[in-house]
Design a protein around this motif. Structure first.
Motif, PDB file in Angstrom:
ATOM      1  N   HIS A  29      12.203  63.117  -1.987  1.00 44.25           N
ATOM      2  CA  HIS A  29      12.374  64.571  -1.919  1.00 44.25           C
ATOM      3  C   HIS A  29      11.541  65.117  -0.784  1.00 44.25           C
ATOM      4  O   HIS A  29      10.355  64.823  -0.704  1.00 44.25           O
TER       5      HIS A  29
ATOM      6  N   GLN B  18       8.713  70.474   4.891  1.00 49.51           N
ATOM      7  CA  GLN B  18       9.765  69.734   5.609  1.00 49.51           C
ATOM      8  C   GLN B  18      11.097  70.472   5.519  1.00 49.51           C
ATOM      9  O   GLN B  18      11.833  70.559   6.503  1.00 49.51           O
TER      10      GLN B  18
ATOM     11  N   GLY C 262       0.786  62.035   9.194  1.00 46.54           N
ATOM     12  CA  GLY C 262       1.271  61.736   7.860  1.00 46.54           C
ATOM     13  C   GLY C 262       2.002  62.866   7.165  1.00 46.54           C
ATOM     14  O   GLY C 262       2.383  62.751   6.001  1.00 46.54           O
TER      15      GLY C 262
ATOM     16  N   LYS D 160       6.680  64.224   9.946  1.00 49.41           N
ATOM     17  CA  LYS D 160       7.467  64.770  11.057  1.00 49.41           C
ATOM     18  C   LYS D 160       8.648  63.869  11.398  1.00 49.41           C
ATOM     19  O   LYS D 160       9.731  64.344  11.717  1.00 49.41           O
ATOM     20  N   THR D 161       8.390  62.560  11.345  1.00 53.51           N
ATOM     21  CA  THR D 161       9.403  61.625  11.808  1.00 53.51           C
ATOM     22  C   THR D 161      10.723  61.808  11.050  1.00 53.51           C
ATOM     23  O   THR D 161      11.792  61.838  11.644  1.00 53.51           O
TER      24      THR D 161
ATOM     25  N   ARG E 149      -0.516  61.189  -2.113  1.00 51.54           N
ATOM     26  CA  ARG E 149      -1.506  60.558  -1.226  1.00 51.54           C
ATOM     27  C   ARG E 149      -2.868  60.611  -1.892  1.00 51.54           C
ATOM     28  O   ARG E 149      -3.278  61.666  -2.358  1.00 51.54           O
TER      29      ARG E 149
HETATM   30  P1  ADP Z   1       3.961  61.794  10.787  1.00 50.24           P
HETATM   31  O1  ADP Z   1       4.958  61.314  11.798  1.00 50.24           O
HETATM   32  O2  ADP Z   1       3.990  63.258  10.587  1.00 50.24           O
HETATM   33  O3  ADP Z   1       2.583  61.271  11.021  1.00 50.24           O
HETATM   34  P2  ADP Z   1       5.569  60.220   9.092  1.00 50.24           P
HETATM   35  O4  ADP Z   1       6.847  60.876   9.308  1.00 50.24           O
HETATM   36  O5  ADP Z   1       5.279  58.944   9.794  1.00 50.24           O
HETATM   37  O6  ADP Z   1       4.382  61.238   9.394  1.00 50.24           O
HETATM   38  O7  ADP Z   1       5.357  60.066   7.537  1.00 50.24           O
HETATM   39  C1  ADP Z   1       4.228  59.438   7.024  1.00 50.24           C
HETATM   40  C2  ADP Z   1       4.612  58.643   5.793  1.00 50.24           C
HETATM   41  O8  ADP Z   1       4.992  59.525   4.737  1.00 50.24           O
HETATM   42  C3  ADP Z   1       5.801  57.764   6.056  1.00 50.24           C
HETATM   43  O9  ADP Z   1       5.542  56.533   5.420  1.00 50.24           O
HETATM   44  C4  ADP Z   1       6.953  58.493   5.397  1.00 50.24           C
HETATM   45  O10 ADP Z   1       7.938  57.601   4.947  1.00 50.24           O
HETATM   46  C5  ADP Z   1       6.298  59.208   4.249  1.00 50.24           C
HETATM   47  N1  ADP Z   1       6.937  60.483   3.875  1.00 50.24           N
HETATM   48  C6  ADP Z   1       7.394  61.428   4.720  1.00 50.24           C
HETATM   49  N2  ADP Z   1       7.905  62.481   4.039  1.00 50.24           N
HETATM   50  C7  ADP Z   1       7.737  62.197   2.728  1.00 50.24           C
HETATM   51  C8  ADP Z   1       8.072  62.885   1.484  1.00 50.24           C
HETATM   52  N3  ADP Z   1       8.646  64.080   1.500  1.00 50.24           N
HETATM   53  N4  ADP Z   1       7.749  62.290   0.327  1.00 50.24           N
HETATM   54  C9  ADP Z   1       7.165  61.069   0.320  1.00 50.24           C
HETATM   55  N5  ADP Z   1       6.842  60.364   1.425  1.00 50.24           N
HETATM   56  C10 ADP Z   1       7.131  60.902   2.616  1.00 50.24           C
END
Ligand code: ADP
Ligand code: MG
Length: 747
Positions: A267, A272, A298, A301-302, A454
């Motif tokens: 979710h 997001q 974390g 964003k990706t 987290r």
């Molecule tokens: P960023 O690029 O902002 O540092 P990432 O997109 O790499 O963060 O996400 C960090 C981690 O959190 C990844 O392992 C991703 O799969 C996980 N993640 C991202 N959005 C969520 C969400 N809504 N719920 C649970 N885990 C998520």
């Protein structure tokens, strides 16, 4: 124009300080003021405060100590006295005579000798007496007196500037052109330009002194507003021009929404959802998107970026993602493949980096050019290898400030194709004021929330003497199958230090104004006055800093023997770095000894320990980025900040903040406040404008006001400004943008 007091020699000196016109000189504002109307009395001083006093010279002496000459000056008021001390100041010998009146500015320190207080290295000025000219006396005695940073040695110090600027303003009386609309000034209750300049250099009687010191008089506010207004107006017009260009209107119907949803492995957070909503709304518009997606490490964003890319792909366009390094590009590539496996559309994903062999590159370029690759992930190569996209719809740039290539995207599309949308991602939390000016021509989406579940990273501060405990802890974690980073500020320490960090900006005020260490006993014959207490350990360089290379050797043969230890730093070539990083990612290295090269984006969920030695030497943004390398998996993670012998007050503040909070925005605000905007990013490379009078930390409210007023001015074609005034504003805008900001022309 001719300025009295400025001949060719002086002009050259001024030029070196960036002062080329009379206007530049007028905008070189006093950095503080002295209230010589109501001087402080010596008996009311308090230790620790900064004070400006006027007193009479009683006596002075040059004392030769074993280490360096000390110059001592005693000044007094009635029966009170103050002792001033300068180090290495032979040049002061013979400068003072009993009976002179001097103005002294410095930090009040308690003193054990007969005088009540002392000041170390204060600033001073010998006040004019009856033998000096009337003008000097008029400008410097019995009034609020401006103090300037010198524009060139003692020659172009405060006194010179006072006179020159005074004469300049006199010769310009009634002739300083206004550059803002009268009606706007009236509405904002701000003085005209000439009045503001005059008052800021020569405050009228009765100006509240505190307002002067905090640059918040009406005169200051007007000049600061003016500068920020032209910055914001330029950005506003850029944004508007972009909105008028034609771009791609992507479809975002239910089918697309379904496609996006189906790939999401969890979710989305509220943040997001909001950010994606903003991005998709932009993408549906028929104008090019220019948006910044900002979120702490974390924050997810990706995923948001991948979703946006799916929107483009569903509309039949290609999407490109550009990463700052090969490691990160590969990481994104693998993540995209895993994620989009679930999509029913199965877009074709390709990776293009510099290290591919030529055949592979040619093949990949072909796929991109013919539009057969829908999702393209790469590094700079996407621009450098002259890849022409068949049907480029969206470009996502990761960590843009390491690139500065926003303008070069045109290279990527075919000439007859529409302008693609651009989404910039940055993991550097940027305080709002900086975002407004630095990325002011981008719209902003913020992920201000971390995904659930987290566990916070446990952050501890540990003195260097307890290193053995730390290595023990690392061994225990490794025994549980976890990995660790150990970070050092320099690569090697023995010869010249090779800092990966730039320490030169560390606490500039402190470095300039006080000697390395305040002597505890001011008795001149003490030999060890400046004894440097740093022990000479065998892993330390001459700066007393442990280095990555030496500690790597020491740790793997000593405390961490038996573990698989790797070394990563900026002087390895790109291939070697890659190999090490990949081995760490695959779990073939237990402990990675490194410099800050690991700072950006690297994702190794199994790494649970981040040790930073000499943590006091790192900036807050850096510490935060380093800590962000752990805590990426389910296991509990630790950040251990080891400190050396001496930690400055600012260092203390940074470390305490790290222990106190994990909120990147909070840390960024603090960092900005400590370092100032210029240092926050390293001004030039980031394209952050250098201001003449404004200060983004101090002048936040005026920045917001300037932004509102800029939008209002851009909105109304008739409005409160006359046609002549609008023309003035436009001319000045062009000038300001070309000269001051050196950014893209405001056109
Ligand atoms: P960023 O690029 O902002 O540092 P990432 O997109 O790499 O963060 O996400 C960090 C981690 O959190 C990844 O392992 C991703 O799969 C996980 N993640 C991202 N959005 C969520 C969400 N809504 N719920 C649970 N885990 C998520
Ligand atoms: Mg990321």
């Amino acid at each position: 124009m001719y300025v009295r007091g400025v001949g060719p020699r002086v002009a050259a000196l001024l030029d070196a300080k960036g002062i080329q016109t009379a206007e530049d000189l007028l905008y070189h504002l006093p950095f503080r003021y002295e209230d010589r109307q109501n001087p402080r009395s010596l008996d009311e001083l308090k230790p620790g405060e900064m004070a400006s006093i006027i007193a009479e010279v009683r006596g002075s002496a040059l004392l030769r100590t074993r280490r360096m000459p000390l110059f001592e000056l005693t000044v007094g008021q009635g029966r009170h006295a103050l002792k001033c001390i300068w180090f290495n100041a032979t040049y002061l010998n013979g400068k003072f005579h009993a009976g002179q009146t001097v103005a002294i500015y410095g930090k009040v320190e308690p003193s054990r000798s007969s005088s009540n207080f002392k000041m170390i290295q204060p600033q001073f000025e010998i006040l004019p007496d009856a033998s000096d000219d009337a003008e000097t006396r008029l400008l410097e005695v019995g009034r609020i007196t401006p103090v300037y940073e010198s524009l060139g040695g003692s020659r172009l110090a405060s006194r010179w500037q006072r006179k020159t600027i005074f004469n300049l303003l006199e010769s310009l009386r009634g002739a300083v052109p206004e550059c803002l609309p009268r009606a706007m000034l009236a509405r904002l209750d701000m003085p005209d330009r000439e009045t503001a300049l005059r008052e800021v250099h020569y405050p009228p009687e009765g100006t509240p002194f505190a307002q002067l010191q905090s640059a918040s008089t009406r005169a200051h506010r007007r000049l600061i507003f003016e500068e920020l207004f032209f910055l914001e107006l330029g950005l506003e017009l850029k944004r508007r021009r972009m909105r008028e260009r034609s771009g791609i209107a992507f479809a975002a119907n239910d089918k697309v929404r379904e496609a996006i949803r189906e790939v999401l492995p969890f979710h989305p957070t509220t943040a997001q959802k909001r950010a994606l909503g903003e991005i998709v709304a932009d993408m549906r518009q028929p104008n090019p998107m220019r948006r910044l997606l900002q979120g702490d490490v974390g924050s997810g964003k990706t995923i948001v970026a991948f979703q946006a890319m799916l929107v483009a792909i569903e509309s039949g366009y290609q999407a490109a993602l550009m990463a700052p390094t090969e490691i990160l590009a590969t990481q994104h590539f693998l993540a995209a493949r895993k994620l989009l496996e679930r999509s029913s559309r199965k877009p074709r994903i390709v990776l293009l980096t510099g290290s591919l062999d030529d055949d592979r590159k040619r093949h990949t370029r072909g796929l991109i050019n013919r539009g057969e690759a829908q999702l393209v992930i790469g590094t700079h190569s996407l621009i450098e290898e002259k890849v022409e996209f068949g049907r480029l719809g969206l470009v996502v740039v990761d960590e843009q400030h390491r690139f500065g290539v926003l303008q070069r995207f045109k290279l990527m599309k075919k000439p007859n194709q529409p302008e693609p949308d651009v989404l910039v991602m940055t993991a550097t939390p940027i305080p709002r004021t900086l975002a407004l000016s630095l990325y002011g021509d981008l719209d902003l989406s913020v992920l201000d929330e971390l995904p659930p579940g987290r566990t916070p990273i446990v952050t501890r501060r540990v003195p260097g003497e307890r290193a053995a405990d730390v290595w023990d802890f690392v061994r225990k974690q490794a025994a549980q199958g976890r990995q660790a980073y150990i970070v050092y500020p320099v690569i090697e320490g023995t010869k010249d230090d090779q800092p990966e960090l730039d320490f030169s900006h560390d606490e500039p005020q402190v470095a300039v104004q006080t000697p390395p260490r305040t002597p505890r006993r001011a008795r001149p014959h003490t030999g060890d006055l400046f004894a440097n207490g740093t022990p000479e350990g065998n892993s330390m360089g001459k700066s007393g800093l442990k280095s990555a290379t030496e500690m790597y050797e020491k740790l793997r043969s000593g405390p961490l023997a038996g573990l698989r230890v790797g070394l990563l730093h900026g002087r390895l070539d790109a291939d070697d770095k890659d190999v090490i990083m990949r081995r760490f990612q695959r779990g073939e290295i237990d402990v990675l000894v490194a410099t800050t090269v690991i700072e950006v984006g690297v994702d190794v969920p199994n790494a649970t320990v981040m040790v930073v030695e000499h943590a006091e030497r790192f900036g807050l943004a850096q510490l935060h980025q380093l800590r962000g390398r752990v805590g990426r998996g389910a296991a509990k993670s630790y950040c251990i900040l080891m400190t050396g012998e001496r930690v400055s007050p600012i260092g203390e503040e940074r470390l305490n903040a790290m222990v106190r909070t994990q909120d990147g925005f909070e840390l960024a605000e603090l960092d900005l406040a400590i370092r100032g905007p210029g240092e926050f990013f390293g001004t030039r490379q980031a394209g952050l404008p250098e201001f003449r009078v404004a200060n983004l930390v101090r002048d936040r409210q005026l920045l917001e006001l300037a932004k509102l007023e800029a939008a209002r001015f851009a909105d109304e074609s008739g409005g409160e400004a006359t046609e002549a005034e609008r023309a003035c504003v436009r001319t000045r805008l062009k000038d300001a943008w070309q000269r001051r900001y050196g950014l893209v022309e405001a056109g």
